[in-house]
Design a protein around this motif. Structure first.
Motif, PDB file in Angstrom:
ATOM      1  N   VAL A   1       0.858  -1.182   0.000  1.00 38.61           N
ATOM      2  CA  VAL A   1       0.000   0.000   0.000  1.00 38.61           C
ATOM      3  C   VAL A   1       0.894   1.231   0.000  1.00 38.61           C
ATOM      4  O   VAL A   1       1.749   1.391   0.882  1.00 38.61           O
ATOM      5  CB  VAL A   1      -0.933   0.018   1.223  1.00 38.61           C
ATOM      6  CG1 VAL A   1      -1.789   1.290   1.214  1.00 38.61           C
ATOM      7  CG2 VAL A   1      -1.826  -1.218   1.239  1.00 38.61           C
ATOM      8  N   ASP A   2       0.711   2.086  -0.992  1.00 35.90           N
ATOM      9  CA  ASP A   2       1.483   3.324  -1.074  1.00 35.90           C
ATOM     10  C   ASP A   2       0.902   4.320  -0.070  1.00 35.90           C
ATOM     11  O   ASP A   2      -0.262   4.710  -0.182  1.00 35.90           O
ATOM     12  CB  ASP A   2       1.386   3.891  -2.491  1.00 35.90           C
ATOM     13  CG  ASP A   2       2.294   5.099  -2.713  1.00 35.90           C
ATOM     14  OD1 ASP A   2       2.586   5.812  -1.735  1.00 35.90           O
ATOM     15  OD2 ASP A   2       2.691   5.334  -3.862  1.00 35.90           O
ATOM     16  N   PRO A   3       1.670   4.739   0.935  1.00 33.13           N
ATOM     17  CA  PRO A   3       1.132   5.667   1.937  1.00 33.13           C
ATOM     18  C   PRO A   3       0.676   7.002   1.358  1.00 33.13           C
ATOM     19  O   PRO A   3      -0.193   7.662   1.931  1.00 33.13           O
ATOM     20  CB  PRO A   3       2.304   5.863   2.903  1.00 33.13           C
ATOM     21  CG  PRO A   3       3.151   4.648   2.725  1.00 33.13           C
ATOM     22  CD  PRO A   3       3.039   4.310   1.272  1.00 33.13           C
ATOM     23  N   ASP A   4       1.265   7.403   0.245  1.00 33.20           N
ATOM     24  CA  ASP A   4       0.888   8.689  -0.349  1.00 33.20           C
ATOM     25  C   ASP A   4      -0.483   8.638  -1.015  1.00 33.20           C
ATOM     26  O   ASP A   4      -1.256   9.601  -0.949  1.00 33.20           O
ATOM     27  CB  ASP A   4       1.942   9.128  -1.367  1.00 33.20           C
ATOM     28  CG  ASP A   4       3.241   9.577  -0.701  1.00 33.20           C
ATOM     29  OD1 ASP A   4       3.182  10.096   0.426  1.00 33.20           O
ATOM     30  OD2 ASP A   4       4.310   9.384  -1.310  1.00 33.20           O
TER      31      ASP A   4
ATOM     32  N   ARG B   1      11.176   2.823  -2.728  1.00 32.78           N
ATOM     33  CA  ARG B   1      11.920   3.981  -3.235  1.00 32.78           C
ATOM     34  C   ARG B   1      11.213   5.286  -2.882  1.00 32.78           C
ATOM     35  O   ARG B   1      11.861   6.320  -2.718  1.00 32.78           O
ATOM     36  CB  ARG B   1      12.118   3.847  -4.744  1.00 32.78           C
ATOM     37  CG  ARG B   1      13.087   2.710  -5.115  1.00 32.78           C
ATOM     38  CD  ARG B   1      13.471   2.720  -6.577  1.00 32.78           C
ATOM     39  NE  ARG B   1      14.430   1.651  -6.862  1.00 32.78           N
ATOM     40  CZ  ARG B   1      14.155   0.563  -7.580  1.00 32.78           C
ATOM     41  NH1 ARG B   1      12.940   0.405  -8.112  1.00 32.78           N
ATOM     42  NH2 ARG B   1      15.071  -0.354  -7.794  1.00 32.78           N
ATOM     43  N   GLY B   2       9.888   5.239  -2.756  1.00 32.65           N
ATOM     44  CA  GLY B   2       9.167   6.421  -2.300  1.00 32.65           C
ATOM     45  C   GLY B   2       9.542   6.793  -0.877  1.00 32.65           C
ATOM     46  O   GLY B   2       9.692   7.978  -0.541  1.00 32.65           O
ATOM     47  N   LEU B   3       9.694   5.781  -0.021  1.00 36.14           N
ATOM     48  CA  LEU B   3      10.162   6.030   1.346  1.00 36.14           C
ATOM     49  C   LEU B   3      11.563   6.619   1.318  1.00 36.14           C
ATOM     50  O   LEU B   3      11.866   7.584   2.043  1.00 36.14           O
ATOM     51  CB  LEU B   3      10.145   4.728   2.148  1.00 36.14           C
ATOM     52  CG  LEU B   3      10.868   4.746   3.499  1.00 36.14           C
ATOM     53  CD1 LEU B   3      10.290   5.807   4.425  1.00 36.14           C
ATOM     54  CD2 LEU B   3      10.792   3.363   4.155  1.00 36.14           C
ATOM     55  N   LEU B   4      12.420   6.056   0.486  1.00 37.02           N
ATOM     56  CA  LEU B   4      13.800   6.542   0.401  1.00 37.02           C
ATOM     57  C   LEU B   4      13.831   8.011  -0.014  1.00 37.02           C
ATOM     58  O   LEU B   4      14.586   8.814   0.555  1.00 37.02           O
ATOM     59  CB  LEU B   4      14.567   5.681  -0.607  1.00 37.02           C
ATOM     60  CG  LEU B   4      16.089   5.667  -0.509  1.00 37.02           C
ATOM     61  CD1 LEU B   4      16.542   5.134   0.842  1.00 37.02           C
ATOM     62  CD2 LEU B   4      16.680   4.823  -1.634  1.00 37.02           C
TER      63      LEU B   4
END
Length: 397
Positions: A287-290, A302-305
């Protein structure tokens, strides 16, 4: 100011020859320093506590050194240690609770939940200025914790069967009454009041039984991450610790800045996100948090990074964490590696792989044949692929 980190790791004890889980923690702990090693609810588990570190190099050296020390103690008794959420060849009839009134109460009160507590986690502590700040940060970082779970996932097997999950430990762990996502609290007083209410209800007996995915420490000025499986590779622990520190640092800065984020009071999706991470690990979607939509694990990681890159750069961790992240995505989760080995060979070979990665061996070794006298020789870590007394350097440093 450098934000310090520390790690608690839990390890399974297994027989070298059979790979079976064995309840011999008290025996292995004889002679080991009590300030570093301790028991857990079940005698099949040993816990280690790292020192407090400002650098990833320091943490890595501590973790690998502790693993060598524990490996040597276990090897002297024909045993090996495995850092993973579960081991493939666990047997519930082999459980043996650690002595003590607290553990006896837990076994009597929670019955099968306690009996089947044959799981191991890795917990990360990060410095915070005070408990009020810790409680506010919890809400801000909670949407990203399932990503750290996916990185750590190492428990595809339970009682000799493939569960279909990357982290079956998560499924077992969530049976405890306080396990899972934490709610939102305005400050430490409100959080402490909620904990006191749980204790007064009789559902739990003390603050140590608050098993939320993240919690403020009751005794230290730290925020503790509790969602992750134990990790066969020490590098994965360092990666998770670095990302969690960066999340905490980033959240603290956001809360202090103009237009500080406010909690929307919607946390029900966090449990669903954790379930997805436990099911898929790094090999499916998360699940993408954004967006709160599903996306590939690589995209979400990579989004977290990208989100925490400024905090990583400020700490001097960016190159190391970027390299470790790309290696984790390339190699796949520990659950994937273990499952692949089991498919190619068998569950005993799968256990061998977990033992070797816990030791830090550069390549998987088969179990040594017992010598003629039947005593299994000690195989302390440090020969292949381990620091062995040399200065520790993490990838990208």
């Amino acid at each position: 100011m450098t934000v310090r980190i520390g790690v608690e790791e839990e390890f399974h004890l297994v027989e070298v020859e059979t790979g079976l889980l064995v309840p011999r923690a008290d025996t292995v702990l004889e002679g080991l320093p009590a300030q570093t090693f301790t028991t857990e609810l079940q005698q099949t588990t040993v816990e280690s506590n790292s020192g407090v570190h400002a650098t990833l190099d320091g943490l890595y050296g501590d973790l690998t050194g502790t693993r060598r020390q524990l490996d040597a103690a276990a090897s002297a008794h024909g045993l090996a240690v495995v850092a993973a959420g579960t081991v493939p060849l666990a047997r519930t009839e082999a459980t043996h609770p650690t002595a003590g009134l607290r553990y006896r109460h837990m076994v009597d009160e929670y019955r099968m939940v306690a009996d089947e507590q044959l799981i191991c986690g890795a917990h990360v502590h990060v410095d915070v200025p005070d408990r009020d700040t810790a409680v506010r940060i919890m809400c801000e970082v909670s949407p990203w914790l399932h990503v750290l779970l996916a990185l750590s996932a190492s428990s595809p097997f339970w009682l000799g069967a493939d569960t279909g999950y990357a982290s079956w430990r998560t499924m077992l762990w969530q049976r405890w009454p306080t396990a899972g996502p934490v709610g939102c609290f305005a400050d430490a007083a409100e959080y402490d009041a909620a904990v006191r209410q749980l204790i007064d209800s009789g559902v739990i007996s003390d603050t140590g039984m608050i098993y939320y995915d993240i919690r403020p420490s009751a005794h230290q000025r730290t925020l503790e991450l509790r969602i992750c499986d134990s990790c066969p590779r020490a590098e994965t622990v360092v990666l998770v610790a670095a990302l969690f520190r960066a999340l905490v640092t980033d959240a603290g800065q956001r809360l202090e800045g103009p237009g500080a984020p406010r909690c929307e009071g919607r946390h029900e999706w966090l449990r669903a996100a954790a379930w997805r991470a436990a099911r898929s690990g790094l090999e499916g979607t998360l699940v993408d948090p954004d967006t709160r939509h599903e996306a590939s694990a690589a995209h979400v990681v990579r989004g977290l990074l990208a989100r925490v890159r400024p905090a990583l750069e400020a700490a001097g961790d960016w190159q190391t964490v970027q390299a470790l992240t790309e290696k984790a995505l390339s190699d796949g989760s520990a659950a994937h590696r273990l499952r692949r080995t089991a498919a190619d060979e068998d569950l005993l070979a799968c256990t061998d792989l977990a033992i070797a990665e816990t030791r830090g061996d550069s390549g998987r070794r088969r179990r040594p044949a017992p010598p003629p006298n039947g005593r299994v020789p000690s195989r302390p870590l440090g020969a292949e692929g381990s620091p062995g007394g040399r200065p520790v350097r993490m990838p990208g440093r």
